[in-house]
Design a protein around this motif. Structure first.
Motif, PDB file in Angstrom:
ATOM      1  N   GLN A 229     -12.379  14.248   3.425  1.00  0.00           N
ATOM      2  CA  GLN A 229     -11.515  13.307   2.704  1.00  0.00           C
ATOM      3  C   GLN A 229     -10.044  13.649   2.949  1.00  0.00           C
ATOM      4  N   PRO A 230      -9.639  13.569   4.234  1.00  0.00           N
ATOM      5  CA  PRO A 230      -8.261  13.934   4.575  1.00  0.00           C
ATOM      6  C   PRO A 230      -7.279  12.850   4.176  1.00  0.00           C
ATOM      7  N   PRO A 231      -6.028  13.223   3.971  1.00  0.00           N
ATOM      8  CA  PRO A 231      -4.995  12.208   3.807  1.00  0.00           C
ATOM      9  C   PRO A 231      -4.544  11.692   5.163  1.00  0.00           C
ATOM     10  N   LEU A 232      -4.071  10.466   5.190  1.00  0.00           N
ATOM     11  CA  LEU A 232      -3.227  10.044   6.291  1.00  0.00           C
ATOM     12  C   LEU A 232      -1.814  10.256   5.788  1.00  0.00           C
ATOM     13  N   LEU A 233      -1.071  11.097   6.479  1.00  0.00           N
ATOM     14  CA  LEU A 233       0.237  11.498   5.978  1.00  0.00           C
ATOM     15  C   LEU A 233       1.280  10.409   6.208  1.00  0.00           C
ATOM     16  N   LEU A 234       2.183  10.322   5.251  1.00  0.00           N
ATOM     17  CA  LEU A 234       3.261   9.346   5.278  1.00  0.00           C
ATOM     18  C   LEU A 234       4.542  10.053   5.709  1.00  0.00           C
ATOM     19  N   LYS A 235       5.291   9.438   6.599  1.00  0.00           N
ATOM     20  CA  LYS A 235       6.502  10.082   7.085  1.00  0.00           C
ATOM     21  C   LYS A 235       7.536  10.263   5.986  1.00  0.00           C
ATOM     22  N   ASP A 236       7.612   9.297   5.063  1.00  0.00           N
ATOM     23  CA  ASP A 236       8.595   9.395   3.991  1.00  0.00           C
ATOM     24  C   ASP A 236       7.937   8.996   2.683  1.00  0.00           C
ATOM     25  N   GLN A 237       8.385   7.929   2.057  1.00  0.00           N
ATOM     26  CA  GLN A 237       7.767   7.400   0.855  1.00  0.00           C
ATOM     27  C   GLN A 237       7.608   5.893   1.025  1.00  0.00           C
ATOM     28  N   LEU A 238       6.761   5.300   0.207  1.00  0.00           N
ATOM     29  CA  LEU A 238       6.572   3.862   0.247  1.00  0.00           C
ATOM     30  C   LEU A 238       7.791   3.151  -0.338  1.00  0.00           C
ATOM     31  N   SER A 239       7.976   1.900   0.063  1.00  0.00           N
ATOM     32  CA  SER A 239       9.024   1.060  -0.509  1.00  0.00           C
ATOM     33  C   SER A 239       8.386   0.103  -1.507  1.00  0.00           C
ATOM     34  N   ILE A 240       8.892   0.084  -2.712  1.00  0.00           N
ATOM     35  CA  ILE A 240       8.320  -0.830  -3.711  1.00  0.00           C
ATOM     36  C   ILE A 240       9.365  -1.791  -4.268  1.00  0.00           C
ATOM     37  N   SER A 241      10.592  -1.701  -3.763  1.00  0.00           N
ATOM     38  CA  SER A 241      11.624  -2.668  -4.137  1.00  0.00           C
ATOM     39  C   SER A 241      12.729  -2.646  -3.084  1.00  0.00           C
ATOM     40  N   GLY A 242      13.413  -3.774  -2.944  1.00  0.00           N
ATOM     41  CA  GLY A 242      14.571  -3.840  -2.067  1.00  0.00           C
ATOM     42  C   GLY A 242      14.294  -3.787  -0.589  1.00  0.00           C
ATOM     43  N   ALA A 243      13.041  -4.012  -0.178  1.00  0.00           N
ATOM     44  CA  ALA A 243      12.715  -3.951   1.249  1.00  0.00           C
ATOM     45  C   ALA A 243      13.235  -5.193   1.971  1.00  0.00           C
ATOM     46  N   ALA A 244      13.913  -4.991   3.078  1.00  0.00           N
ATOM     47  CA  ALA A 244      14.493  -6.113   3.816  1.00  0.00           C
ATOM     48  C   ALA A 244      13.453  -6.882   4.617  1.00  0.00           C
ATOM     49  N   ASN A 245      12.376  -6.199   5.012  1.00  0.00           N
ATOM     50  CA  ASN A 245      11.401  -6.820   5.913  1.00  0.00           C
ATOM     51  C   ASN A 245      10.036  -7.024   5.263  1.00  0.00           C
ATOM     52  N   GLY A 246      10.003  -7.169   3.949  1.00  0.00           N
ATOM     53  CA  GLY A 246       8.737  -7.382   3.265  1.00  0.00           C
ATOM     54  C   GLY A 246       7.999  -6.080   2.991  1.00  0.00           C
ATOM     55  N   TYR A 247       6.768  -6.208   2.520  1.00  0.00           N
ATOM     56  CA  TYR A 247       6.014  -5.048   2.060  1.00  0.00           C
ATOM     57  C   TYR A 247       4.651  -4.992   2.740  1.00  0.00           C
ATOM     58  N   THR A 248       4.221  -3.792   3.030  1.00  0.00           N
ATOM     59  CA  THR A 248       2.915  -3.585   3.644  1.00  0.00           C
ATOM     60  C   THR A 248       1.833  -3.697   2.566  1.00  0.00           C
ATOM     61  N   PRO A 249       0.561  -3.838   2.955  1.00  0.00           N
ATOM     62  CA  PRO A 249      -0.501  -3.952   1.958  1.00  0.00           C
ATOM     63  C   PRO A 249      -0.548  -2.796   0.958  1.00  0.00           C
ATOM     64  N   VAL A 250      -0.318  -1.565   1.410  1.00  0.00           N
ATOM     65  CA  VAL A 250      -0.361  -0.437   0.476  1.00  0.00           C
ATOM     66  C   VAL A 250       0.773  -0.550  -0.547  1.00  0.00           C
ATOM     67  N   GLU A 251       1.902  -1.099  -0.132  1.00  0.00           N
ATOM     68  CA  GLU A 251       3.029  -1.317  -1.040  1.00  0.00           C
ATOM     69  C   GLU A 251       2.808  -2.544  -1.912  1.00  0.00           C
ATOM     70  N   GLN A 252       2.221  -3.591  -1.342  1.00  0.00           N
ATOM     71  CA  GLN A 252       1.940  -4.813  -2.101  1.00  0.00           C
ATOM     72  C   GLN A 252       1.058  -4.520  -3.311  1.00  0.00           C
ATOM     73  N   ALA A 253       0.074  -3.634  -3.125  1.00  0.00           N
ATOM     74  CA  ALA A 253      -0.838  -3.310  -4.223  1.00  0.00           C
ATOM     75  C   ALA A 253      -0.076  -2.700  -5.403  1.00  0.00           C
ATOM     76  N   ILE A 254       0.882  -1.824  -5.121  1.00  0.00           N
ATOM     77  CA  ILE A 254       1.667  -1.203  -6.183  1.00  0.00           C
ATOM     78  C   ILE A 254       2.538  -2.250  -6.867  1.00  0.00           C
ATOM     79  N   ARG A 255       3.189  -3.088  -6.082  1.00  0.00           N
ATOM     80  CA  ARG A 255       4.053  -4.119  -6.657  1.00  0.00           C
ATOM     81  C   ARG A 255       3.246  -5.081  -7.528  1.00  0.00           C
ATOM     82  N   LEU A 256       2.079  -5.444  -7.071  1.00  0.00           N
ATOM     83  CA  LEU A 256       1.219  -6.360  -7.844  1.00  0.00           C
ATOM     84  C   LEU A 256       0.814  -5.752  -9.176  1.00  0.00           C
ATOM     85  N   SER A 257       0.550  -4.459  -9.188  1.00  0.00           N
ATOM     86  CA  SER A 257       0.109  -3.799 -10.411  1.00  0.00           C
ATOM     87  C   SER A 257       1.209  -3.742 -11.460  1.00  0.00           C
ATOM     88  N   LEU A 258       2.465  -3.840 -11.032  1.00  0.00           N
ATOM     89  CA  LEU A 258       3.601  -3.703 -11.953  1.00  0.00           C
ATOM     90  C   LEU A 258       4.146  -5.040 -12.422  1.00  0.00           C
TER      91      LEU A 258
END
Length: 259
Positions: A229-258
């Motif tokens: 059960q390894p992680p896939l590592l993230l280079k930085d952190q996810l964007s959940i607001s203020g993204a200029a080019n939209g949001y990826t599915p992993v980010e969309q899920a967080i935004r939807l929950s809020l």
């Protein structure tokens, strides 16, 4: 960019928190991995009488079959779809392996939990590692099956949609987030969620949102279960607001929950 997942599969990942990928790697790769792991176990592959523990943990592995299992073109394209191009780090080590054996004993690691993603005050103590709303360090949780896993073979329990509950908890915790244990004690109070068993043939991978709640269970089958059960590592952190080019599915899920 070539796309492997269709719109329905992307929507499932956003709303349920996981997507199942069949034939992510070959039986030949799985067999090569098992040969290495069995060689490191203190029991005999052909003698079930030597399987005396319900679970034995093996460490991290960087041999070629392990690396190949998570670095196919197909998987890399899916990672790009879920996380975004150039936002994740290819896996060069795979582990740890909680190898589960048929047993009447209850394993001591069956509680609900969310895998943490960055070190806390005690880097050598995983229970103090942390997780925050932007999932610092972790893009995905991957449940990687190296043996065939039926419902009797201690499949990991995935709590469908629980990643959204966790996002709501983390939303008030700032950049520091919560430790593994601080979050774990809150999980039993979350809304009841559908339980999905991570079953499948060797070569199946469940790609899970980093906030997904999951748990182990006892092995009531006949064949040892090998899963990483390894992680896939993230280079930085996810964007959940203020993204200029939209949001990826992993980010969309967080935004939807809020919302």
């Amino acid at each position: 960019m070539s796309e492997v997942l269709n719109k329905k599969e992307i929507a499932q990942f956003v709303h349920s928190g996981f997507v199942r990928i069949e034939n992510a790697f070959s039986q030949e790769i799985a067999d090569a991995v098992l040969a290495i792991l069995w060689n490191d176990l203190p029991c005999n592959r052909s003698e079930p009488s030597t399987w005396t523990e319900p679970v034995i943990r093996l460490g991290m592995y960087s041999q070629q079959p392990f690396v190949d299992s998570l670095n196919s073109t197909k998987l890399h394209l899916i990672f790009d779809q879920l996380i975004g191009e150039d936002k994740w780090i290819p896996c060069r080590r795979v582990g740890t392996f909680p190898v589960r054996f048929p047993s009447v004993e209850q394993p001591n690691d069956t509680g609900k939990h969310v895998d943490a993603s960055f070190p806390g005050k005690e880097p050598d103590n995983y229970l103090t590692w942390r997780i925050n709303l932007r999932s610092k360090g972790r893009a995905l949780l991957m449940l990687v099956l190296y043996s065939d896993v039926s419902e009797k073979d201690a499949p990991t329990v995935i709590y469908d949609g629980s990643h959204m509950d966790v996002a709501r908890i983390l939303a008030t915790e700032g950049d520091a987030g919560l430790s593994f244990m601080e979050l774990a004690v809150k999980l039993d109070d979350l809304p009841k969620r559908k339980e999905v068993y991570a079953t499948g043939k060797a070569g199946t991978i469940y790609l899970c949102h980093p906030f997904i709640v999951h748990s182990a269970q006892p092995h009531r089958g006949t064949t040892p279960k090998f899963m990483a059960q390894p992680p896939l590592l993230l280079k930085d952190q996810l964007s959940i607001s203020g993204a200029a080019n939209g949001y990826t599915p992993v980010e969309q899920a967080i935004r939807l929950s809020l919302e």
